[in-house]
Design an enzyme around this catalytic site. Structure first.
Site, PDB file in Angstrom:
ATOM      1  N   GLY A 107       0.823  -1.204   0.000  1.00  0.00           N
ATOM      2  CA  GLY A 107       0.000   0.000   0.000  1.00  0.00           C
ATOM      3  C   GLY A 107       0.858   1.256   0.000  1.00  0.00           C
ATOM      4  N   ASP A 109       0.368   4.019   1.389  1.00  0.00           N
ATOM      5  CA  ASP A 109       0.473   4.631   2.715  1.00  0.00           C
ATOM      6  C   ASP A 109       1.617   4.033   3.530  1.00  0.00           C
ATOM      7  OD1 ASP A 109      -0.955   2.216   2.740  1.00  0.00           O
ATOM      8  OD2 ASP A 109      -2.155   2.776   4.484  1.00  0.00           O
ATOM      9  N   THR A 184     -21.243  -5.722  31.133  1.00  0.00           N
ATOM     10  CA  THR A 184     -20.927  -6.062  29.746  1.00  0.00           C
ATOM     11  C   THR A 184     -20.140  -4.979  29.028  1.00  0.00           C
ATOM     12  OG1 THR A 184     -22.871  -7.481  29.574  1.00  0.00           O
ATOM     13  CG2 THR A 184     -21.920  -6.673  27.505  1.00  0.00           C
TER      14      THR A 184
END
EC number: 2.7.1.33
Length: 269
Positions: A107, A109, A184
């Protein structure tokens, strides 16, 4: 002035550099359906607000991991600023070797981060980029790009958890004070954040072990400051690393000429 366009999977960053400093930086959600005229109207308004006229833009450089967006970004540069953009790819002069099996698959980037990181911090080092994917890229002492590792970005992981488990809600990203969650949502936040810290530290340790010596670790990407809070592994945080890589790449390579027949050239792409 130089127009820099960094196209990621989530956002496109537009920035202007006058040779001395960045004059402005603006973000837009990435969309392959957006036209060059939509980009142009939006960007011209922001440039005007920053006191920059379109005729002051004399060069442009594009880095993209979204090939479908390139066509209209090229048209933006040609039609609104009368410049042909330099497009980052492995065939350009990077000033270092790309020591991987298939350079064309890396890539843009990742190479841009390697270029800027070596220029600013000198290798050997590893760049950790917190984007849609979290990438680890290793740069040798002489600046050569050696490859690295790619893992799912934290937002992808959170969304996948929410989608796959009917009773688990979508959560925001933050640093929990406690590892042991007592309900949770705190448990999900702990597992997400401290799990990623474990991933970062574990991969950096294994990369150093394989490389054979300690490496500077440079964090970049929007979530870099958040994760740097949870570990002592990082030498520096540099949010503008990819943008500066594009600037440096444009200095190493001559700008391509505008096509003689722009209308026909665009239709042929």
């Amino acid at each position: 002035m130089l127009l820099v366009i960094d196209t990621g999977n989530t956002n496109i960053v537009f920035a202007v550099h006058n040779g001395t400093e960045w004059r402005g930086t603006w973000r837009l959600a990435t969309s392959a359906q957006r036209t060059s005229d939509e980009y142009g109207v939006w960007l011209e308004a922001l440039l005007t607000r920053a006191g920059i006229t379109p005729r002051e833009i004399t060069r442009a450089v594009i880095g993209t991991v979204v090939p479908a967006a390139l066509y209209d970004l090229r048209r933006l540069c040609r039609e609104w600023f009368d410049v042909e953009p330099l497009v980052a790819n492995a065939k350009l002069d990077w000033g270092f070797e790309i020591k991987v099996d298939t350079p064309d698959e890396v890539g843009a980037d990742r190479l841009l981060n390697a270029l800027a990181a070596h220029n600013h911090y000198r290798g050997p080092l590893v760049v950790v980029d917190f984007g849609t994917a979290t990438t680890f890229d290793v740069v040798d002492a002489d600046g050569a790009y050696l490859g690295g590792a790619i893992s799912p970005g934290i937002n992808l992981s959170i969304e996948a958890l929410h989608q796959a488990a009917a009773r688990l809600p979508r959560i925001g990203i933050g640093r929990p004070q406690s590892v042991i969650g007592r309900s949770t949502i705190p448990a999900m936040r702990s597992g997400t954040y401290w799990g990623y810290i474990g991933l970062i530290e574990g991969l950096l340790t294994r990369i150093e072990g394989e490389y054979g010596t300690s490496l500077k670790a440079i964090a970049t990407g929007g979530l870099a400051p958040l994760f740097a809070e949870g570990t002592s592994k990082f030498t520096a945080i540099d949010s503008d690393l990819t943008l500066d890589g594009l600037r440096l790449l444009s200095l190493r390579n001559n700008p391509p000429p505008l096509p003689r027949d722009r209308a026909r050239f665009i239709e042929a792409e």
